[in-house]
Write a protein that holds these residues in place. Structure first.
Motif, mmCIF file in Angstrom:
data_model
loop_
_atom_site.group_PDB
_atom_site.id
_atom_site.type_symbol
_atom_site.label_atom_id
_atom_site.label_comp_id
_atom_site.label_asym_id
_atom_site.label_seq_id
_atom_site.Cartn_x
_atom_site.Cartn_y
_atom_site.Cartn_z
ATOM 1 N N LYS A 59 0.846 -1.208 0.000
ATOM 2 C CA LYS A 59 0.000 0.000 0.000
ATOM 3 C C LYS A 59 0.879 1.256 0.000
ATOM 4 N N GLU A 60 1.947 1.219 0.831
ATOM 5 C CA GLU A 60 2.829 2.383 0.878
ATOM 6 C C GLU A 60 3.535 2.579 -0.462
ATOM 7 N N LEU A 61 3.928 1.482 -1.089
ATOM 8 C CA LEU A 61 4.586 1.575 -2.387
ATOM 9 C C LEU A 61 3.618 2.090 -3.463
ATOM 10 N N ARG A 62 2.340 1.701 -3.349
ATOM 11 C CA ARG A 62 1.340 2.230 -4.295
ATOM 12 C C ARG A 62 1.123 3.722 -4.053
ATOM 13 N N ASP A 63 1.063 4.101 -2.778
ATOM 14 C CA ASP A 63 0.868 5.515 -2.453
ATOM 15 C C ASP A 63 2.017 6.371 -2.995
ATOM 16 N N LYS A 64 3.229 5.796 -3.013
ATOM 17 C CA LYS A 64 4.388 6.509 -3.547
ATOM 18 C C LYS A 64 4.455 6.401 -5.069
ATOM 19 N N LYS A 65 3.492 5.629 -5.636
ATOM 20 C CA LYS A 65 3.435 5.393 -7.080
ATOM 21 C C LYS A 65 4.657 4.644 -7.606
ATOM 22 N N VAL A 66 5.314 3.912 -6.719
ATOM 23 C CA VAL A 66 6.446 3.078 -7.144
ATOM 24 C C VAL A 66 5.918 1.827 -7.835
ATOM 25 N N ILE A 67 4.800 1.286 -7.345
ATOM 26 C CA ILE A 67 4.187 0.116 -7.984
ATOM 27 C C ILE A 67 2.722 0.421 -8.300
ATOM 28 N N ILE A 68 2.176 -0.340 -9.216
ATOM 29 C CA ILE A 68 0.749 -0.294 -9.519
ATOM 30 C C ILE A 68 0.219 -1.718 -9.530
ATOM 31 N N SER A 69 -1.058 -1.861 -9.262
ATOM 32 C CA SER A 69 -1.690 -3.180 -9.353
ATOM 33 C C SER A 69 -2.565 -3.217 -10.601
ATOM 34 N N VAL A 70 -2.447 -4.292 -11.360
ATOM 35 C CA VAL A 70 -3.242 -4.500 -12.566
ATOM 36 C C VAL A 70 -4.176 -5.671 -12.291
ATOM 37 N N LYS A 71 -5.472 -5.393 -12.348
ATOM 38 C CA LYS A 71 -6.476 -6.416 -12.000
ATOM 39 C C LYS A 71 -6.290 -7.672 -12.832
ATOM 40 N N GLY A 72 -6.221 -8.795 -12.124
ATOM 41 C CA GLY A 72 -6.093 -10.073 -12.794
ATOM 42 C C GLY A 72 -4.683 -10.431 -13.202
ATOM 43 N N LYS A 73 -3.730 -9.508 -13.027
ATOM 44 C CA LYS A 73 -2.354 -9.785 -13.455
ATOM 45 C C LYS A 73 -1.350 -9.690 -12.299
ATOM 46 N N GLY A 74 -1.510 -8.700 -11.414
ATOM 47 C CA GLY A 74 -0.594 -8.595 -10.282
ATOM 48 C C GLY A 74 -0.021 -7.202 -10.123
#
Length: 338
Positions: A59-74
């Motif tokens: 969640k913290e990495l998503r908030d920093k926009k370092v990672i994103i989640s792609v539905k059904g892929k990861g």
């Protein structure tokens, strides 16, 4: 993705260790943009962590926009233009003018995007162990001056806890230490022998050579050994004394090799009080260069390593990420005191 640096015994929360490890991998090029990383389940199972811990990190990495989640892929790396300062623990044996030169050159060479945490171990193995144990896993690099005079096996045991690719020894190498670690070191015995040999034409006018051993503050024993070897090889009468006090007998025809500045000051005072001409009646060679020695008595002869270069070289090893062992330059600066 390469293994994460997770230490469940560290005071740093595990979720932050995950965040720091992934961000460091992005910074160092181990993770590229659009590269997939393990799922929450995969990471928690592999490292035996709770799913909630990994979720919090992601969640913290998503908030920093370092990672994103792609539905059904990861999960995928979203950006690599992040600035994460390197964290470096710098451990000196003591503070001194020479150490300040090393520190200033080291920090200046690394630049503003690096955090350097400076501590002193004061030759204490117990304090050293406490510092290392309390900070394992907290830094990207551990830069250590391993000047200890007791319990050498304990010192090696403590240092071996540090991953070799994160370890840089400064000022002194430890030949008994194995692994692909880096070092910027002096060869104390060889250095003083070669520097005094360079000064041999000036030293020949003196009948006796005297090595002034530092009294309170210990120095590497190899310095004295190098002095003794030089004197034997070149047929000098020599002796070793413990410090210079105002009552120390100083005579014409003596040349002194002085380590500590307090002893240097006392030696100069004695010569003045007894009307002994420095550079003619009494020779002085001081260990370690300072700005003051350039002008004191119109110049004090010095044998010294290049402290600024030591800091620069250590910084370069970190920036290049290539562990290597580098002997630091050592030189004679011949001035009027000899």
């Amino acid at each position: 993705m390469k293994g994460l640096n997770i230490d469940t015994g560290s005071k740093v929360p595990v979720y932050l260790q995950i965040v720091d490890s992934i961000m460091a991998a992005v910074r160092d090029g181990g993770l590229k943009r659009d590269q997939q990383i393990p799922s929450i389940n995969e990471l928690s199972e592999h490292y035996l962590l709770s799913r909630g811990t990994v979720e919090k990190a992601y969640k913290e990495l998503r908030d920093k926009k370092v990672i994103i989640s792609v539905k059904g892929k990861g999960y995928f790396i979203n950006r690599t233009d992040i600035v994460i300062p390197l964290r470096i623990l710098l451990l000196f044996n003591k503070i001194s003018n020479y150490k300040k030169q090393v520190y200033n050159a080291f920090v200046k060479s690394l630049g503003d995007s690096v955090f350097v945490d400076l501590h002193m171990h004061h030759h204490s193995v117990a304090l050293f162990e406490n510092l290392i144990n309390n900070h394992l896993g907290d830094y990207d690099y551990y830069v250590i001056m391993p000047h200890f005079y007791d319990h050498p096996e304990e010192v090696l045991r403590i240092i071996r806890q540090i991953p070799a690719d994160q370890l840089i020894l400064l000022d002194k190498d430890l030949p008994s230490l194995s692994g692909n670690y880096a070092a910027v070191y002096q060869d104390f015995e060889k250095d003083i022998n070669e520097a005094l040999y360079e000064a041999l034409p000036s030293l020949k006018k003196y009948e006796n050579m005297i090595f002034v051993n530092p009294g309170i503050d210990p120095y590497p024993e190899e310095i004295k050994k190098g002095f003794q070897y030089f004197c034997r090889m070149h047929d000098f009468n020599f002796s070793v004394i413990e410090g210079v006090e105002m009552y120390t007998p100083v005579k014409k025809g003596q040349a002194y090799v002085v380590i500590e500045e307090t002893d240097l000051v006392n030696l100069v005072k004695i010569c003045r009080n007894n009307k002994l001409r420095i550079g003619k009646d009494v020779g002085i060679v001081s260990y370690n260069e300072t700005l003051l020695k350039e002008i004191l008595l119109d110049g004090i002869t010095v044998i010294s390593t290049d402290h600024e270069q030591m800091g620069i070289t250590a910084a370069q090893i970190i920036m290049d990420k290539i562990p290597q062992k580098v002997k630091n330059p050592f030189k004679l600066i011949l001035r009027n005191s000899l």
